[in-house]
Motif scaffolding. Structure first.
Motif, short mmCIF file in Angstrom:
data_model
loop_
_atom_site.label_atom_id
_atom_site.label_comp_id
_atom_site.label_asym_id
_atom_site.label_seq_id
_atom_site.Cartn_x
_atom_site.Cartn_y
_atom_site.Cartn_z
N LYS A 201 -4.12 -39.21 74.11
CA LYS A 201 -3.48 -40.12 73.17
C LYS A 201 -4.31 -40.25 71.90
O LYS A 201 -5.54 -40.09 71.93
CB LYS A 201 -3.29 -41.50 73.80
N ASP A 202 -3.65 -40.56 70.81
CA ASP A 202 -4.35 -40.84 69.56
C ASP A 202 -4.75 -42.32 69.56
O ASP A 202 -3.95 -43.19 69.22
CB ASP A 202 -3.46 -40.53 68.36
N LEU A 203 -5.99 -42.59 69.97
CA LEU A 203 -6.50 -43.96 70.01
C LEU A 203 -7.25 -44.32 68.73
O LEU A 203 -7.82 -45.40 68.63
CB LEU A 203 -7.41 -44.13 71.22
N GLY A 204 -7.25 -43.39 67.76
CA GLY A 204 -7.99 -43.60 66.52
C GLY A 204 -7.68 -44.89 65.80
O GLY A 204 -8.60 -45.54 65.27
N PRO A 205 -6.39 -45.33 65.72
CA PRO A 205 -6.09 -46.57 65.00
C PRO A 205 -6.84 -47.79 65.53
O PRO A 205 -7.01 -48.76 64.80
CB PRO A 205 -4.57 -46.72 65.21
N VAL A 206 -7.27 -47.75 66.78
CA VAL A 206 -8.08 -48.84 67.32
C VAL A 206 -9.55 -48.44 67.39
O VAL A 206 -10.45 -49.22 67.04
CB VAL A 206 -7.57 -49.27 68.71
N LEU A 207 -9.83 -47.22 67.82
CA LEU A 207 -11.21 -46.79 68.01
C LEU A 207 -11.98 -46.71 66.69
O LEU A 207 -13.14 -47.15 66.61
CB LEU A 207 -11.26 -45.43 68.70
N ARG A 208 -11.35 -46.15 65.66
CA ARG A 208 -12.10 -45.96 64.41
C ARG A 208 -12.60 -47.29 63.83
O ARG A 208 -13.80 -47.40 63.52
CB ARG A 208 -11.24 -45.20 63.41
N PRO A 209 -11.75 -48.30 63.65
CA PRO A 209 -12.28 -49.55 63.10
C PRO A 209 -13.29 -50.24 64.03
O PRO A 209 -14.25 -50.85 63.56
CB PRO A 209 -11.04 -50.41 62.89
N LEU A 210 -13.06 -50.13 65.35
CA LEU A 210 -13.99 -50.77 66.27
C LEU A 210 -15.35 -50.09 66.25
O LEU A 210 -16.40 -50.75 66.13
CB LEU A 210 -13.43 -50.74 67.69
N LEU A 211 -15.36 -48.77 66.39
CA LEU A 211 -16.63 -48.05 66.38
C LEU A 211 -17.34 -48.18 65.05
O LEU A 211 -18.57 -48.22 64.99
CB LEU A 211 -16.39 -46.57 66.72
N GLY A 212 -16.56 -48.28 63.98
CA GLY A 212 -17.17 -48.43 62.66
C GLY A 212 -17.87 -49.77 62.47
O GLY A 212 -18.77 -49.89 61.64
N SER A 213 -17.45 -50.77 63.25
CA SER A 213 -18.06 -52.09 63.12
C SER A 213 -19.20 -52.32 64.08
O SER A 213 -19.85 -53.37 64.06
CB SER A 213 -16.99 -53.18 63.34
N LEU A 214 -19.46 -51.34 64.97
CA LEU A 214 -20.51 -51.48 65.97
C LEU A 214 -21.72 -50.64 65.60
O LEU A 214 -21.60 -49.55 65.05
CB LEU A 214 -20.00 -51.06 67.35
N LYS A 215 -22.87 -51.15 65.94
CA LYS A 215 -24.10 -50.39 65.75
C LYS A 215 -24.20 -49.32 66.84
O LYS A 215 -23.79 -49.53 67.98
CB LYS A 215 -25.32 -51.30 65.82
N VAL A 216 -24.75 -48.19 66.47
CA VAL A 216 -24.97 -47.15 67.45
C VAL A 216 -26.06 -47.63 68.42
O VAL A 216 -27.14 -48.04 68.01
CB VAL A 216 -25.40 -45.83 66.79
N SER A 217 -25.75 -47.61 69.72
CA SER A 217 -26.69 -48.13 70.71
C SER A 217 -27.50 -47.01 71.34
O SER A 217 -26.98 -45.92 71.59
CB SER A 217 -25.92 -48.88 71.81
#
Length: 472
Positions: A201-217
Motif C-alpha cells: 500500500k502507499d502509506l506515504g501520505p501518513v508516513l512521510r509527515p510523521l517520519l519527517g517530524s521525528l528524530k532519527v533514533s
C-alpha cells in the motif's frame, strides 16, 4: 484507506501534539474523547482507532491496521514469542520513555546472582514472554512464570521472587521496596507498521509527515539478556508459610464493591477504601494478612496456595476455571454485589435478534470464520464451542472493547450493566452468558488448622452476614 491505531491513556496528549505538528490532527484524541473511532479533518484517506496500548501490536500484526503507535516493550513482548509476525518498528517518537527491569525484594536480593541459590524462582510479570526469555537466558534451573494483569511490583517477597516490570527509572521500584537486578529494555512509544501493508500500500501520505517530524533514533530495539547465572547450592530460604490467613482484595472497578461488602461485614482495613489503597492494608483481625492485587490474578494465586481467600468477580474465577478445569480454586460465597451480565454483543446493524439468527446471517454471507474479541479469551472460547460455532478466532484484548465491533471483530464478549455504553457505540446484546457478581473464593482442600481456621471462620461469618444483608 490508511488505518492508524493509536493508544489510549497518558500518551494521548503528547502524541496528539506530535500528530498535529505532522499535519495529522486527530479530532478529539488529545482531549480524551470517549469515542474509539476518530477522524483526521480534511483527510478522508485516513481512519483512526484508539486501543489499549498492549493491543496495538496484535491489531497491526493481524493486518487490521496498517500503522500503529505503541510502546516498544509491548512490541517486544509479542515478537519475543512470535518473531515471524509481520511487524516492523519504524521510528521512535521519544514519548513515554520507560525501562523494563528484572527486580526483586531488596530485603532478599541485592544482585542478580543471588537468585542462583533459589530452588525455584517465581517470576511475576505483565510481560510473560519477556520474563520467559529472561529466565531461559539466565539458565535458571527451575522457575515459574506467573502472568499478571498488573501491579507486579506488589508481589515480592511473599508471592514472587522476581518481577519483570516497566518503570520510568529505578526510583519508583525502590519506593516499592524493590532492588533492580537487570535492565532488559529501553522503551518508548514507537511508530510500527504491518510489513505486508508497507510492501503493498502507499502509506506515504501518513508516513512521510510523521517520519519527517521525528528524530532519527539510534536506540537499540533489541532485548538485553543476562549471561547464564552460575548455579549455587539451594541455600536461599523460601519465605516460610505464614501462620496468618492471607486474603487478597481487589483494586480497579471491583474495589468499590469489595469495600461495600467489607464495610457491611464490619471488616475495615486501614489503607483500603472506595477511592484509595495501599498494597498492604492493615487488618485489625488477629491473624489476617491483606494484600491488594488485580482481581483477574486472584484465582491463580488461590489455586497455587499463595493466597488463602480472595474477593474477586465470578467472571475472573470462571475465566481461570475455563483455562484450568482441574484447578482447586472455587467460589466460597456470593457477596451479591457488583452484579452485571456477561453478554455476547454484536453490531446493532446485524439483522438478527438471537445468536442462532446471527449465525444463520453470517453463514448466508459466506463467512468461513468468525472473530470474537474478549478480555476473557478462555470464556469466549468456551462460549463459541458451546454454541457450536464453526471456525472462529478469539482475539484477546485488554480494554477499550466497544470499538472492536464491527470492523475488527464480529462479536464481543463483554460485561453489560445498564446497556448504555453498548447503545452509545451502536451495539446490541444478542445473548447472555451468565450473571457475574463479586464473590469470595478459596482453595478446595486448603490446610486450615488452629489459628488459621479460627481466622477463616471469623471472616467467613462476617462476610456471610454481609451477603445476607445485600440480598434482603
Amino acid at each position: 484507506m490508511i488505518k492508524l491505531a493509536l493508544p489510549a491513556g497518558e500518551l494521548r496528549a503528547p502524541l496528539a501534539e506530535l500528530l498535529s505538528r505532522a499535519g495529522l490532527r486527530v479530532e478529539g484524541y488529545g482531549e480524551g474523547s470517549r469515542s474509539y473511532r476518530l477522524t483526521v479533518p480534511g483527510r478522508d484517506d485516513v481512519s483512526v482507532r484508539v486501543f489499549r496500548e498492549k493491543d496495538i501490536p496484535i491489531q497491526v500484526a493481524l493486518g487490521n491496521y496498517d500503522l500503529g503507535i505503541t510502546g516498544l516493550d509491548w512490541l517486544m513482548e509479542m515478537q519475543t514469542r512470535f518473531p515471524q509476525e509481520p511487524l516492523a518498528p519504524l521510528a521512535d517518537t521519544g514519548i513515554g520513555e520507560r525501562r523494563v527491569y528484572a527486580a526483586g525484594a531488596a530485603s532478599r536480593l541485592r544482585r542478580l546472582e543471588d537468585i542462583a541459590s533459589f530452588p525455584r524462582v517465581r517470576i511475576a510479570s505483565e510481560y510473560p514472554n519477556i520474563a520467559e526469555a529472561f529466565a531461559r537466558a539466565a539458565r535458571l534451573r527451575a522457575y515459574r512464570i506467573q502472568a499478571v494483569w498488573g501491579a507486579a511490583e506488589a508481589y515480592p517477597p511473599e508471592d514472587a521472587d522476581v518481577v519483570v516490570v516497566a518503570a520510568r527509572d529505578e526510583q519508583p521500584l525502590r519506593d516499592q521496596g524493590l532492588q533492580t537486578l537487570f535492565s532488559l529494555l529501553e522503551s518508548s512509544a514507537w511508530l510500527i507498521g504491518n510489513t505486508a501493508s508497507l510492501a503493498s500500500k502507499d502509506l506515504g501520505p501518513v508516513l512521510r509527515p510523521l517520519l519527517g517530524s521525528l528524530k532519527v533514533s539510534v536506540r537499540d530495539t533489541s532485548l538485553r539478556m543476562p549471561p547464564p547465572i552460575v548455579s549455587g547450592r539451594s541455600s536461599a530460604p523460601r519465605t516460610p508459610r505464614s501462620a496468618t490467613l492471607r486474603m487478597a482484595v481487589p483494586d480497579g472497578h471491583q474495589q468499590r464493591h469489595a469495600v461495600e461488602a467489607l464495610d457491611a461485614a464490619g471488616l475495615r482495613f486501614d489503607g483500603y477504601d472506595e477511592s484509595t489503597f495501599t498494597r498492604r492494608p492493615v487488618s485489625h483481625i488477629d491473624g489476617l494478612e491483606v494484600k491488594v492485587i488485580r482481581p483477574h490474578d486472584m484465582a491463580q494465586l488461590v489455586a497455587t496456595g499463595e493466597m488463602d481467600i480472595a474477593i474477586t468477580g465470578r467472571d475472573c474465577l470462571n475465566e481461570h476455571l475455563y483455562n484450568f478445569p482441574s484447578s482447586p480454586a472455587h467460589e466460597l460465597l456470593d457477596l451479591r454485589r457488583g452484579q452485571y451480565n456477561l453478554s455476547a454483543v454484536v453490531s446493532e446493524d446485524l439483522p438478527a435478534g438471537t445468536m442462532s439468527e446471527a449465525l444463520a446471517v453470517w453463514r448466508s454471507q459466506g463467512r468461513t470464520s468468525l472473530r470474537l474479541a474478549a478480555e476473557f479469551p478462555a470464556t469466549a472460547d468456551h462460549y463459541a464451542r458451546g454454541r457450536h460455532f464453526w471456525r472462529y478466532q478469539v482475539i484477546p484484548i485488554s480494554g477499550a472493547s466497544e470499538g472492536f465491533v464491527p470492523e475488527d471483530a464480529d462479536m464481543l464478549i463483554e460485561g453489560t450493566e445498564t446497556g448504555r455504553t453498548i447503545a452509545e457505540n451502536k451495539l446490541k446484546v444478542i445473548d447472555h452468558l451468565y450473571r457475574s457478581t463479586t464473590c469470595l473464593i478459596g482453595r478446595q482442600g486448603a490446610d486450615l488448622r488452629g489459628r488459621r481456621r479460627r481466622t477463616f471462620d471469623e471472616v467467613m461469618a462476617a462476610l456471610r452476614r454481609s451477603a445476607d444483608a445485600a440480598g434482603d
